[in-house]
Design a protein around this motif. Structure first.
Motif, PDB file in Angstrom:
ATOM      1  N   THR A 153      42.734  32.553  34.905  1.00  0.00           N
ATOM      2  CA  THR A 153      43.049  32.205  36.295  1.00  0.00           C
ATOM      3  C   THR A 153      43.795  33.304  37.036  1.00  0.00           C
ATOM      4  N   VAL A 154      44.781  33.931  36.393  1.00  0.00           N
ATOM      5  CA  VAL A 154      45.644  34.900  37.085  1.00  0.00           C
ATOM      6  C   VAL A 154      44.854  35.984  37.820  1.00  0.00           C
ATOM      7  N   VAL A 161      43.371  34.527  41.285  1.00  0.00           N
ATOM      8  CA  VAL A 161      44.178  33.778  42.250  1.00  0.00           C
ATOM      9  C   VAL A 161      44.270  34.538  43.576  1.00  0.00           C
ATOM     10  N   SER A 162      44.041  33.823  44.670  1.00  0.00           N
ATOM     11  CA  SER A 162      44.132  34.420  46.001  1.00  0.00           C
ATOM     12  C   SER A 162      45.545  34.279  46.546  1.00  0.00           C
ATOM     13  N   GLU A 172      46.207  30.707  47.448  1.00  0.00           N
ATOM     14  CA  GLU A 172      46.478  29.882  46.267  1.00  0.00           C
ATOM     15  C   GLU A 172      47.877  30.133  45.725  1.00  0.00           C
ATOM     16  N   LEU A 173      48.337  31.368  45.811  1.00  0.00           N
ATOM     17  CA  LEU A 173      49.715  31.677  45.401  1.00  0.00           C
ATOM     18  C   LEU A 173      50.717  30.938  46.286  1.00  0.00           C
ATOM     19  N   LEU A 192      50.814  27.436  45.222  1.00  0.00           N
ATOM     20  CA  LEU A 192      51.519  27.324  43.948  1.00  0.00           C
ATOM     21  C   LEU A 192      53.036  27.337  44.165  1.00  0.00           C
ATOM     22  N   MET A 251      47.209  23.682  38.631  1.00  0.00           N
ATOM     23  CA  MET A 251      46.988  24.886  39.426  1.00  0.00           C
ATOM     24  C   MET A 251      47.018  26.146  38.567  1.00  0.00           C
ATOM     25  N   MET A 285      43.451  26.707  37.381  1.00  0.00           N
ATOM     26  CA  MET A 285      42.463  26.266  38.366  1.00  0.00           C
ATOM     27  C   MET A 285      41.124  26.985  38.246  1.00  0.00           C
ATOM     28  N   HIS A 286      41.115  28.209  37.686  1.00  0.00           N
ATOM     29  CA  HIS A 286      39.868  28.976  37.568  1.00  0.00           C
ATOM     30  C   HIS A 286      39.377  29.035  36.118  1.00  0.00           C
ATOM     31  N   PHE A 345      52.675  35.022  38.012  1.00  0.00           N
ATOM     32  CA  PHE A 345      51.456  34.906  38.817  1.00  0.00           C
ATOM     33  C   PHE A 345      51.524  35.851  40.007  1.00  0.00           C
ATOM     34  N   GLU A 346      52.688  35.897  40.670  1.00  0.00           N
ATOM     35  CA  GLU A 346      52.847  36.771  41.833  1.00  0.00           C
ATOM     36  C   GLU A 346      52.696  38.241  41.445  1.00  0.00           C
TER      37      GLU A 346
END
Length: 295
Positions: free
Chosen positions: A127-128, A131-132, A135-136, A139, A170, A173-174, A219-220
């Motif tokens: 997923t990471v 992520v758009s 989406e961030l 989150l 989340m 999610m992917h 994630f960021e």
């Protein structure tokens, strides 16, 4: 459902008056609060919640006739509901053909959480990179909502639990439907253990806030590795705390191996880190277990 109402689903001891007869003596104000009827899923969800909340305790015998009377249904949907609960290991129908509420065991917690750690790690790693920015932002909002509704901030466990599940969904999610379905199964099978841990260790709410924040930061930063590590540590901490409360002598072999695989698999550092994490929870590692066996 109240404790009184939940107990009416339990098979009454032979020496005591039948609980179904006792139910008929309830006053009108109590009777008006009872469900007027229900179907398979209604029965399943209500009995499941009573088990998860502890209104139906481990070892309680569930009586199909009492359940059918309570919800105004035939015994057919009751049997199907109990089969569904058995598939989740919440009840066991093997003991003298009676259906009992199962206990939370160290072996179950170890196996479920080890599977969860591995599947969630795979889901996060997939997923990471995808992520758009939008989406961030979602989150981050999910993290704030979850923390605002925790018992540390005048929220309830049920409110937090729903937001917690959404947050973790989340994170993967992917990952695709098969991996997400495997993770959902772990959520379901671990619910009693998670609720047990949160009730017995109020300080765990604060630790959860910090760990969830670490996941979002990873994630960021676009670091799948750090996100996997942070999420795995959180799952392992919860599981090890529950196992220690059930059986402090139990060696969580499955969780230890799952951590080894997710923390740079195959390296000496991974083996050392997973072992030290388990040892830090006061549980035996493979080495200490071998020493105990020799002794």
């Amino acid at each position: 459902m109240s404790k009184v109402r939940a107990n009416s689903l339990i098979k009454a001891p032979k020496a005591a008056p039948p609980l179904v007869e006792a139910e008929s003596n309830l006053d009108e104000s109590t009777r008006s609060k009872l469900p007027a009827g229900g179907d398979l899923h209604d029965v399943y969800h209500r009995v499941r919640q009573d088990i998860l909340r502890g209104d139906l305790a481990p070892g309680d015998i569930l009586n199909q006739v009492h359940i059918a009377k309570r919800y105004g249904v035939s015994r057919t949907p009751v049997r199907e509901a109990l089969r569904m609960l058995q598939a989740e290991n919440l009840v066991d129908a093997q003991f003298q053909h009676r259906t009992r509420v199962t206990k939370v065991t160290s072996q179950e917690v170890d196996a479920v959480y080890a599977t969860w750690i591995l599947m969630q790690s795979l889901g996060i790693a997939l997923t990471v990179p995808l992520v758009s920015e939008g989406e961030l932002a979602t989150l981050r909002d999910a993290l704030d909502q979850m923390n605002d509704h925790s018992p540390l901030h005048d929220g309830t466990q049920d409110e937090w639990e729903h937001l917690h599940i959404d947050f973790h969904r989340m994170l993967v999610m992917h990952a695709g439907p098969i991996i997400k379905d495997s993770i959902e199964n772990c959520w379901s099978r671990s619910e009693r253990a998670r609720r047990l841990h949160m009730r017995s260790a109020p300080q765990s709410w604060l630790a959860s806030e910090e760990e969830h924040r670490d996941v979002v930061v990873a994630f960021e930063d676009g670091s799948a590795e750090e996100a996997v590590h942070a999420a795995s540590r959180q799952l392992a901490r919860n599981a090890l705390a529950v196992i220690a409360s059930i059986d402090p002598s139990y060696e969580p072999r499955a969780i230890r191996q799952a951590l080894k695989l997710t923390l740079q698999a195959g390296s000496p550092a991974a083996d050392s880190r997973s072992a030290s994490f388990v040892a830090g929870a006061g549980l035996p590692t493979r080495t200490t277990a071998k020493k105990r066996a020799r002794g």
